[in-house]
Design a protein around this motif. Structure first.
Motif, PDB file in Angstrom:
ATOM      1  N   VAL A  25       0.987  -1.254   0.015  1.00 54.03           N
ATOM      2  CA  VAL A  25      -0.016  -0.101   0.001  1.00 54.03           C
ATOM      3  C   VAL A  25       0.917   1.325  -0.141  1.00 54.03           C
ATOM      4  CG1 VAL A  25      -1.993  -1.289   1.107  1.00 54.03           C
ATOM      5  CG2 VAL A  25      -0.106  -0.039   2.428  1.00 54.03           C
ATOM      6  N   THR A  26       2.218   1.053  -0.436  1.00 54.23           N
ATOM      7  CA  THR A  26       2.986   2.323  -0.302  1.00 54.23           C
ATOM      8  C   THR A  26       2.465   3.292  -1.248  1.00 54.23           C
ATOM      9  OG1 THR A  26       4.882   0.683  -0.087  1.00 54.23           O
ATOM     10  CG2 THR A  26       5.410   3.134  -0.663  1.00 54.23           C
ATOM     11  N   LYS A  27       2.018   2.895  -2.263  1.00 52.96           N
ATOM     12  CA  LYS A  27       1.464   4.170  -3.216  1.00 52.96           C
ATOM     13  C   LYS A  27       0.123   4.810  -2.758  1.00 52.96           C
ATOM     14  CE  LYS A  27       0.240   4.905  -7.931  1.00 52.96           C
ATOM     15  NZ  LYS A  27      -1.184   5.383  -7.962  1.00 52.96           N
ATOM     16  N   THR A  28      -0.593   4.045  -2.192  1.00 51.94           N
ATOM     17  CA  THR A  28      -1.794   4.470  -1.553  1.00 51.94           C
ATOM     18  C   THR A  28      -1.592   5.337  -0.260  1.00 51.94           C
ATOM     19  OG1 THR A  28      -3.193   2.642  -2.303  1.00 51.94           O
ATOM     20  CG2 THR A  28      -4.081   3.978  -0.764  1.00 51.94           C
ATOM     21  N   VAL A  29      -0.818   5.027   0.524  1.00 53.43           N
ATOM     22  CA  VAL A  29      -0.414   5.746   1.771  1.00 53.43           C
ATOM     23  C   VAL A  29       0.320   7.051   1.452  1.00 53.43           C
ATOM     24  CG1 VAL A  29       1.134   5.849   3.641  1.00 53.43           C
ATOM     25  CG2 VAL A  29      -0.216   3.652   3.313  1.00 53.43           C
ATOM     26  N   ARG A  30       1.245   6.882   0.351  1.00 59.21           N
ATOM     27  CA  ARG A  30       1.973   8.553   0.091  1.00 59.21           C
ATOM     28  C   ARG A  30       0.705   9.153  -0.462  1.00 59.21           C
ATOM     29  NH1 ARG A  30       5.365   6.588   3.157  1.00 59.21           N
ATOM     30  NH2 ARG A  30       7.379   5.583   2.402  1.00 59.21           N
ATOM     31  N   GLU A  31      -0.137   8.598  -1.296  1.00 60.09           N
ATOM     32  CA  GLU A  31      -1.263   9.572  -1.971  1.00 60.09           C
ATOM     33  C   GLU A  31      -2.118  10.179  -0.837  1.00 60.09           C
ATOM     34  OE1 GLU A  31      -1.491   7.492  -6.247  1.00 60.09           O
ATOM     35  OE2 GLU A  31      -2.921   6.813  -4.684  1.00 60.09           O
ATOM     36  N   VAL A  32      -2.491   9.346   0.030  1.00 60.17           N
ATOM     37  CA  VAL A  32      -3.363   9.717   1.219  1.00 60.17           C
ATOM     38  C   VAL A  32      -2.782  11.100   1.851  1.00 60.17           C
ATOM     39  CG1 VAL A  32      -4.138   9.142   3.515  1.00 60.17           C
ATOM     40  CG2 VAL A  32      -4.594   7.613   1.574  1.00 60.17           C
ATOM     41  N   VAL A  33      -1.435  10.721   2.167  1.00 57.10           N
ATOM     42  CA  VAL A  33      -0.609  11.947   2.851  1.00 57.10           C
ATOM     43  C   VAL A  33      -0.572  13.200   2.071  1.00 57.10           C
ATOM     44  CG1 VAL A  33       1.425  12.639   3.966  1.00 57.10           C
ATOM     45  CG2 VAL A  33       0.633  10.301   4.379  1.00 57.10           C
ATOM     46  N   PHE A  34      -0.348  13.013   0.811  1.00 57.94           N
ATOM     47  CA  PHE A  34      -0.341  14.003  -0.199  1.00 57.94           C
ATOM     48  C   PHE A  34      -1.584  14.807  -0.374  1.00 57.94           C
ATOM     49  CE2 PHE A  34      -0.398  15.571  -4.601  1.00 57.94           C
ATOM     50  CZ  PHE A  34       0.387  16.663  -4.698  1.00 57.94           C
ATOM     51  N   ILE A  35      -2.730  14.054  -0.553  1.00 57.58           N
ATOM     52  CA  ILE A  35      -4.077  14.790  -0.514  1.00 57.58           C
ATOM     53  C   ILE A  35      -4.441  15.277   0.672  1.00 57.58           C
ATOM     54  CG2 ILE A  35      -6.415  14.232  -0.958  1.00 57.58           C
ATOM     55  CD1 ILE A  35      -5.447  11.662  -2.692  1.00 57.58           C
ATOM     56  N   ASP A  36      -4.347  14.685   1.775  1.00 53.44           N
ATOM     57  CA  ASP A  36      -4.209  15.576   3.083  1.00 53.44           C
ATOM     58  C   ASP A  36      -3.752  16.767   3.293  1.00 53.44           C
ATOM     59  OD1 ASP A  36      -5.644  15.262   5.774  1.00 53.44           O
ATOM     60  OD2 ASP A  36      -3.793  14.777   6.597  1.00 53.44           O
ATOM     61  N   GLU A  37      -2.546  16.670   2.887  1.00 53.33           N
ATOM     62  CA  GLU A  37      -1.695  17.948   3.019  1.00 53.33           C
ATOM     63  C   GLU A  37      -2.277  18.999   2.347  1.00 53.33           C
ATOM     64  OE1 GLU A  37       2.156  16.693   1.778  1.00 53.33           O
ATOM     65  OE2 GLU A  37       2.880  16.058   3.725  1.00 53.33           O
ATOM     66  N   ASN A  38      -2.565  18.713   1.010  1.00 47.19           N
ATOM     67  CA  ASN A  38      -3.310  19.601   0.224  1.00 47.19           C
ATOM     68  C   ASN A  38      -4.892  20.079   0.739  1.00 47.19           C
ATOM     69  OD1 ASN A  38      -1.393  19.993  -1.715  1.00 47.19           O
ATOM     70  ND2 ASN A  38      -2.108  18.211  -3.058  1.00 47.19           N
ATOM     71  N   ARG A  39      -5.382  19.053   1.299  1.00 51.85           N
ATOM     72  CA  ARG A  39      -6.672  19.621   1.827  1.00 51.85           C
ATOM     73  C   ARG A  39      -6.473  20.351   3.218  1.00 51.85           C
ATOM     74  NH1 ARG A  39      -9.389  18.140   6.255  1.00 51.85           N
ATOM     75  NH2 ARG A  39      -7.561  16.572   6.747  1.00 51.85           N
ATOM     76  N   ARG A  40      -5.550  20.054   3.893  1.00 52.43           N
ATOM     77  CA  ARG A  40      -5.385  20.974   5.302  1.00 52.43           C
ATOM     78  C   ARG A  40      -4.982  22.528   4.667  1.00 52.43           C
ATOM     79  NH1 ARG A  40      -1.761  18.454   9.586  1.00 52.43           N
ATOM     80  NH2 ARG A  40      -0.706  17.834   7.728  1.00 52.43           N
ATOM     81  N   ALA A  41      -3.797  22.523   3.748  1.00 50.69           N
ATOM     82  CA  ALA A  41      -3.447  23.861   3.251  1.00 50.69           C
ATOM     83  C   ALA A  41      -4.485  24.665   2.660  1.00 50.69           C
ATOM     84  CB  ALA A  41      -2.334  23.500   2.339  1.00 50.69           C
ATOM     85  N   THR A  42      -5.502  23.856   1.900  1.00 45.82           N
ATOM     86  CA  THR A  42      -6.526  24.817   1.306  1.00 45.82           C
ATOM     87  C   THR A  42      -7.447  25.255   2.120  1.00 45.82           C
ATOM     88  OG1 THR A  42      -6.270  23.215  -0.823  1.00 45.82           O
ATOM     89  CG2 THR A  42      -8.264  24.500  -0.308  1.00 45.82           C
TER      90      THR A  42
END
Length: 423
Positions: A25-42
């Motif tokens: 799940v390496t790819k999915t976990v990295r995507e989750v963290v990336f999307i969450d960072e963008n969501r929190r920044a927005t």
């Protein structure tokens, strides 16, 4: 559903734990963290805009009171521009939130430390075995022949009425089925479980709440017109009784039981391993559900195991208990014990119960929380188990209790059936 804060702070731990399920799940976990960072920044940008808008609105009010209308109009234009920007950011935040939720829904639960590694059912750990395997008479039959001989279950009639995999129970077969349901429910309520009668269809929110969706979407019967699903187990409606509920710590544990028919599309191919009652599209099951304090859930899991053991001991069926390996566990489970009854006529083990601890995986989806003594909100742990699934228990009874004169009814069931032999 895994908690986003936990994933964010324990990325490598999540990846390593889910590797025990034989998935990367390496790819999915990295995507989750990336999307969450963008969501929190927005979201932060939106919050800053809201704060600035509120300040400007106050300034506009002060300017209007002091008669400085032209200055107020300039600020109004700025507020209008900020609101337009905020609208765009809000849509962006909603898109990030949906994308994040979809990714989180795709991740299974983390296996507990005690879960053994392994890919196939053959690698499950046999932790307990009890009961004497009976020696059958020379003309012993498998249950699919016994039900025809004694005319107690009719598969052809079920096919005529509905389709293959929908049996019709008849005469003493129907009474034995009803006796098992009553016996299981009495055992559960005597152990402190509150009995519920629940709907046999659930909405999408309920199916997502316990983890059937999106993982088992293809296995569930779906009414597209009303967007309702036939339940695969009583676990779904019973656990969803507590969706969006805040309990007090003093109310824990919550114990519930219920009988329902269960519906599953995956009946499999024809063959000895799925023949007769071994695998059906519709079957009966009595379920037990517990909502527990996180510190006590594994103690509760062991208690559920002992409860099912006691039922099988009273039925006097030979059984074993398996701790499932990572590759054989259900999507939502943190740890699962499977019970299997030995079918002497088939010379094989038949799964008749799964008892699982989901930890916070379901409660995070369900928003099922409890208020601690310190006033803080905590996610509860949920557990469930079959006590028991009827078809294979019935198959085990028919095969293991057969004698030349008929099928003996287990002594513990006779007060429910009103007869002691099928002949």
């Amino acid at each position: 559903m895994l908690q986003i804060a936990f994933i964010r702070e324990n990325q490598e731990k999540v990846i390593k734990a889910l590797a025990k399920r034989n998935i990367d799940v390496t790819k999915t976990v990295r995507e989750v963290v990336f999307i969450d960072e963008n969501r929190r920044a927005t979201q932060l940008e939106m919050d800053n805009i809201l704060s600035e808008t509120n300040k400007l609105s106050k300034d506009i009010g002060d300017l209007m009171k002091s008669g400085e209308k032209s200055k107020a109009e300039i600020l109004k234009e700025k507020v209008h521009s900020l609101k337009e920007k905020s609208k765009v950011l809000s849509e962006k935040t909603d898109a990030y939130a949906k994308e994040l939720l979809d990714k989180l829904y795709s991740l299974p639960n983390l296996p507990a430390d005690l879960v053994p590694e392994g890919k196939t059912p053959e690698e499950n750990l046999n932790i307990f075995e009890e009961g004497e395997i009976p020696v059958l008479h020379g003309n012993a039959l498998p249950h699919w022949d016994l039900i025809k001989k004694y005319d107690i279950v009719d598969f052809e009639l079920g096919t005529k009425i509905t389709a293959p995999g929908f049996p019709v129970y008849k005469g003493k077969g129907a009474k034995l089925q009803r006796a098992l349901i009553a016996y299981f429910l009495d055992k559960n309520t005597d152990a402190g479980y509150t009995e519920y009668q629940v709907p046999h269809l659930v909405n999408e929110a309920s199916a997502y709440g316990t983890g059937q969706l999106p993982d088992k979407e293809g296995q569930m019967y779906h009414d597209a017109k009303d967007d309702l699903y036939l339940i695969p187990t009583a676990e779904v409606p019973v656990t969803n009784i507590f969706r969006d509920v805040i309990l007090q710590e003093s109310e824990l544990p919550v114990l519930a039981t219920g009988y329902t028919p269960c519906f599953r599309r995956e009946a499999g191919s024809w063959g000895a391993h799925v023949r007769g009652l071994n695998r059906l599209h519709q079957f009966d099951k009595v379920e037990i559900v517990r909502i527990e304090h996180p510190e006590k859930s594994y103690e509760a899991l062991e208690g559920m195991v002992e409860h099912v053991k006691n039922i099988l001991q009273e039925l006097k069926l030979p059984y074993r208990i398996l701790r499932l390996c990572g590759g054989d566990m259900g999507f939502a489970s943190a740890m699962t014990y499977d019970f299997e009854v030995f079918s002497t006529a088939q010379d094989r083990w038949l799964e008749i119960s799964s008892v699982s601890n989901f930890e916070t995986f379901q409660s995070n989806r369900l928003k099922l929380r409890f208020k601690g003594k310190d006033g803080k909100m905590n996610l509860a742990h949920t557990l469930n188990g079959s006590a028991l699934a009827l078809p294979r228990v019935l198959a085990g009874i028919l095969e293991n209790y057969q004698i030349p004169e008929g099928i003996i009814i287990p002594e513990v069931l006779r007060k429910y059936t009103g007869f002691d032999i099928i002949n």
